[in-house]
Design an enzyme around this catalytic site. Structure first.
Site, PDB file in Angstrom:
ATOM      1  CG  HIS A  24      -2.013  -1.100   0.624  1.00 47.97           C
ATOM      2  ND1 HIS A  24      -3.183  -0.787   1.670  1.00 47.97           N
ATOM      3  CD2 HIS A  24      -2.511  -0.734   0.013  1.00 47.97           C
ATOM      4  CE1 HIS A  24      -3.632  -2.069   1.857  1.00 47.97           C
ATOM      5  NE2 HIS A  24      -3.793  -2.033   0.238  1.00 47.97           N
ATOM      6  CG  HIS A  80     -10.494  -6.108  -3.381  1.00 40.55           C
ATOM      7  ND1 HIS A  80     -11.224  -4.968  -3.143  1.00 40.55           N
ATOM      8  CD2 HIS A  80      -9.429  -6.035  -2.645  1.00 40.55           C
ATOM      9  CE1 HIS A  80     -10.484  -4.146  -3.402  1.00 40.55           C
ATOM     10  NE2 HIS A  80      -9.330  -4.442  -1.518  1.00 40.55           N
ATOM     11  CD  GLU A  82      -5.409  -2.643  -2.663  1.00 42.60           C
ATOM     12  OE1 GLU A  82      -6.527  -2.869  -2.407  1.00 42.60           O
ATOM     13  OE2 GLU A  82      -4.954  -2.139  -2.065  1.00 42.60           O
ATOM     14  CG  ASP A  84      -3.049  -6.644  -3.435  1.00 42.47           C
ATOM     15  OD1 ASP A  84      -4.724  -6.017  -3.854  1.00 42.47           O
ATOM     16  OD2 ASP A  84      -3.722  -7.490  -2.246  1.00 42.47           O
ATOM     17  CG  HIS A 146      -9.914  -2.497   1.486  1.00 38.65           C
ATOM     18  ND1 HIS A 146      -8.678  -1.434   1.347  1.00 38.65           N
ATOM     19  CD2 HIS A 146      -9.369  -3.863   0.985  1.00 38.65           C
ATOM     20  CE1 HIS A 146      -7.726  -2.531   1.118  1.00 38.65           C
ATOM     21  NE2 HIS A 146      -8.399  -3.105   0.606  1.00 38.65           N
ATOM     22  CG  ASP A 165      -7.698  -7.297   0.611  1.00 38.55           C
ATOM     23  OD1 ASP A 165      -7.089  -7.932   0.600  1.00 38.55           O
ATOM     24  OD2 ASP A 165      -8.283  -6.425  -0.266  1.00 38.55           O
ATOM     25  CE1 TYR A 193      -4.817  -8.115   4.582  1.00 38.08           C
ATOM     26  CE2 TYR A 193      -6.209  -7.313   5.444  1.00 38.08           C
ATOM     27  CZ  TYR A 193      -5.499  -7.314   4.881  1.00 38.08           C
ATOM     28  OH  TYR A 193      -5.937  -7.161   3.161  1.00 38.08           O
ATOM     29  CG  HIS A 226      -3.291 -10.938   1.319  1.00 31.19           C
ATOM     30  ND1 HIS A 226      -3.135 -10.817   0.370  1.00 31.19           N
ATOM     31  CD2 HIS A 226      -4.628  -9.889   1.499  1.00 31.19           C
ATOM     32  CE1 HIS A 226      -3.040  -9.322  -0.178  1.00 31.19           C
ATOM     33  NE2 HIS A 226      -4.113  -9.088  -0.138  1.00 31.19           N
TER      34      HIS A 226
HETATM   35 FE1  FEO Z   1      -7.476  -4.180  -0.793  1.00 29.85          FE
HETATM   36 FE2  FEO Z   1      -5.532  -7.370  -0.859  1.00 29.85          FE
HETATM   37  O1  FEO Z   1      -6.130  -5.729  -1.540  1.00 29.85           O
END
Ligand code: FEO
Length: 395
Positions: A24, A80, A82, A84, A146, A165, A193, A226
């Site tokens: 991030h 999601h 994002e 990653d 998120h 996430d 986290y 993750h």
């Molecule tokens: Fe919000 Fe693991 O990306």
């Protein structure tokens, strides 16, 4: 990591990123690395749930190939946007052009604004279902957990929640399951986290967990995007999230300071003595020498925070300024705060710190404590007393 069957015909096909140390945009230090998890569900129809970061696209594809040829994938569930989790999508979709991508309307918008590709996209909402054969998937929109596009996927036949996430950990491991790793390290990474990514979203998270509890769906396994999969006791991480989201804290104070010639450090150490003298748990950090991600993690369970800085150019020092910008963004509602620091001929640091945190839901309980140049014996006694009074203000 090779593909592994986590449930009959459901495979973990994601990757472990052993080397990543910042996340991030350097706001999060990932000292234990991370993983980008993706899951392949094989039925009459085949669904891939989430992808991985772009540099790992080939490893994801190789893992999928261990199970099925990629061109057989019918659906890609994008929980999601994002990168990653979506970075490898262009490479995967190039190999399975007939696959339909499913996600929320915000996901469709977000993926287009990242990759500028007109993939075959089906928007889904909470309670929508996708039949795969013996199995089905249902979807739960989870906006702002998120990102606005976020969504959870649930497989009722396996009582499996795939929440992307949520409930994740930046935790690289050759193990895939919670019962295969050190429990302290696991919960430490889960708390880290939550504190560093999800803290400002506590109200949304609380509402979402309560909404899921009302849906009365049994959850036997939680496979996040993750870290490791929660299979031994998924309620453990759900209950931890409930506590964090409710803002549960203990009699603990985190003291964070930055010092120029040591006076603010002397003040900090005496304040810690004062706090500890009345039985308060204390953590002390020199922000210029410490891992900010670790400090934020310690703050999550603390009832109070004290911030100290020497004055430099009528302002606070740069490392504490950068740190307090992060604290401001986390909006640590309900926490008690206080300020201290030394100055030479003109102050300024205390007011700048107070102003910076004036609108983030915290409450300043004591007048800020300033000392000119170097604290003498009486002033050090005043620092001790400041610690005692701050501890009493927490009651
Ligand atoms: Fe919000 Fe693991 O990306």
């Amino acid at each position: 990591m090779a593909a592994i069957e986590i449930l009959p015909k459901i495979y973990s096909v994601g990757v472990v990123d052993w080397g990543v140390r910042n996340f991030h945009g350097h706001t999060y230090t990932t000292s234990r690395g991370s993983s980008y998890n993706a899951y392949l569900i094989v039925d009459e129809k085949i669904a891939l749930v989430d992808a991985v970061a772009a540099p790992f696209a080939q490893e994801l594809i190789d893992n999928i190939k261990e199970v099925v040829p990629p061109e057989r994938i019918d659906y890609i569930i994008a929980n999601h946007v994002e990168t990653d989790h979506s970075g490898a999508l262009p490479a995967v979709l190039a190999l399975c052009p007939k696959a339909k991508v499913l996600g929320t309307a915000k996901c469709q918008e977000g993926l287009y604004k990242h990759y500028y590709q007109n993939w075959d996209f089906q928007t889904v909402k909470t309670n929508d279902q996708l039949k795969l054969g013996q199995r089905s998937l249902s979807f739960i929109e989870a906006p702002m957990i998120h990102w606005p596009d976020s969504m959870f996927t649930y497989c009722p036949q396996d009582q499996l929640l795939l929440p992307n996430d949520a409930f994740g950990q930046h935790f690289a491991s050759s193990a895939r399951f919670d019962d295969q790793v050190d429990q302290c390290a696991l919960m430490d990474e889960a708390e880290k986290y939550y504190a560093n990514i999800l803290w400002p979203l506590g109200a949304v998270i609380l509402k979402k967990i309560q909404e899921i509890q009302k849906l009365n769906i049994p959850i036997k396994m939680i496979a996040p995007s993750h870290g490791v999969i929660w299979r031994r006791d998924p309620a453990k991480i759900i209950n931890a999230y409930l506590g964090w989201a409710k803002g549960e804290v203990r009699d603990k104070v985190v003291v964070v300071y930055e010092t120029m010639w040591g006076s603010s450090e002397q003040m900090a150490r005496k304040i810690v003595d004062g706090l500890a003298s009345v039985g308060i748990e204390v953590k002390l950090f020199d922000v210029a020498q410490s891992d900010r991600t670790e400090i934020i993690t310690q703050m999550l369970s603390a009832k109070g925070f004290l911030f100290g800085s020497s004055t430099h150019d009528n302002d606070m020092l740069p490392n504490i300024a950068a740190f307090l910008e992060i604290v401001k963004g986390l909006k640590p509602k309900g926490r008690r705060i206080g300020f201290f620091g030394s100055y030479g001929w003109a102050g300024g640091a205390l007011k700048e710190m107070q102003d910076l945190l004036s609108n983030c839901g915290t409450q300043e309980t004591l007048p800020a404590l300033a000392v000119k140049y170097v604290p003498d014996t009486a002033e050090l006694a005043g620092c001790f007393e400041f610690g005692v009074k701050f501890a009493q203000s927490l009651k």
